[in-house]
Design an enzyme around this catalytic site. Structure first.
Site, short mmCIF file in Angstrom:
data_model
loop_
_atom_site.label_atom_id
_atom_site.label_comp_id
_atom_site.label_asym_id
_atom_site.label_seq_id
_atom_site.Cartn_x
_atom_site.Cartn_y
_atom_site.Cartn_z
N HIS A 258 0.82 -1.21 0.00
CA HIS A 258 0.00 0.00 0.00
C HIS A 258 0.86 1.27 0.00
O HIS A 258 0.50 2.27 0.64
CB HIS A 258 -0.98 0.00 1.18
CG HIS A 258 -1.66 -1.32 1.40
ND1 HIS A 258 -2.54 -1.86 0.48
CD2 HIS A 258 -1.56 -2.22 2.40
CE1 HIS A 258 -2.96 -3.04 0.92
NE2 HIS A 258 -2.37 -3.28 2.08
N CYS A 259 2.02 1.17 -0.64
CA CYS A 259 2.96 2.30 -0.71
C CYS A 259 3.41 2.74 0.68
O CYS A 259 3.77 3.91 0.89
CB CYS A 259 2.40 3.49 -1.49
SG CYS A 259 2.05 3.06 -3.20
#
Lengths: 140, 121
Positions: free
Chosen positions: B78-79
């Site tokens: 999710h970065c």
């Protein structure tokens, strides 16, 4: 066996599965069974990093043929890695470069090779071909 | 855009927030009945989403199987790579609930996660 003979074997094996659940159970099984990736090869230079999962690829030239060894941290990816290695290992660089790996589409796993999946598989195939080009150049 | 705002206002932001919190509470309770399931992020007033892992099943494997069952979740880091490093995990599976989701869909999610965890056991 030639690459195409191996691919046809894989297609036949997958033809036996009636639904996707059996197919993935088989992928999980061959993923779990894939071994032979030595810890000393677990280097950053062998790592293909996807956003979703990671793949390690090692290659060496033995008697004019390339021996590939690979691994992944996700089991389904590892199952597909095992199929790719099975198709291309112990083949000559020329044969590897000439092949288009048609089995992937025939067994219904093409969705895993979409760049948006970002699981390292597309880059892995590219890297396998790059090794073939490099070894071919080295052999003269 | 105008129609979307009219729609949301006709239901009311407070009602939407309340409904999403009910979905979150229900999903949290149900998911935690699955053996070895761990939820990452348990702040008291968090948004209506659950990040989780089951045992050592890789998030990509879980997401792929759920996708095959018609259940949409997001997987990966999710970065937020530093946070994943901190927890020493490759990523998480994340289910988000909106005003358009139902309690029945949460039951399907839970059944799906349970089924996948059995496949990888």
């Amino acid at each position: 066996m030639t690459i195409n003979e191996i691919q046809n074997d894989i297609i036949e094996e997958f033809g036996a599965f009636e639904d996707w659940m059996d197919k993935y159970a088989y992928l999980i099984e061959i993923g779990n069974d894939l071994e032979g990736y030595q810890e000393e090869w677990r280097l950053n230079q062998n790592l293909i990093e996807g956003c979703q999962s990671r793949v390690w690829l090692h290659a060496e030239l033995v008697d004019g043929k390339i021996i590939y060894k690979a691994d992944s941290d996700a089991i389904i990816v590892k199952g597909i890695v095992a199929l790719l290695v099975r198709a291309l290992t112990n083949q000559t660089p020329d044969d590897i470069l000439a092949n288009d790996l048609y089995f992937v589409e025939k067994v219904g796993l093409k969705e895993h090779l979409s760049p948006t999946r970002s699981n390292g598989l597309v880059a892995m195939i590219k890297q396998m071909r790059l090794y073939a080009m490099a070894f071919k150049a080295k052999m003269g | 855009m105008g129609a979307a705002i009219d729609y949301v206002e006709s239901i009311g932001l407070e009602n939407i927030a309340l409904y999403e919190q009910l979905l979150l509470e229900y999903a949290t309770e149900k998911l935690l009945t699955i053996p070895d399931l761990k939820i990452y992020g348990t702040a008291q007033h968090k948004a209506s989403l659950i990040s989780f892992l089951v045992g050592n099943i890789h998030p990509y494997d879980m997401g792929m199987m759920l996708d095959k069952m018609g259940i949409a979740v997001r997987t990966g880091h999710h970065c937020a790579q530093p946070l994943m490093l901190r927890y020493n995990i490759p990523g998480t599976v994340r289910a988000s609930f909106g005003m358009y989701n139902t309690f029945d869909e949460i039951d399907r999610l839970v059944a799906g996660v349970l089924k996948v965890s059995q496949m990888f056991a």
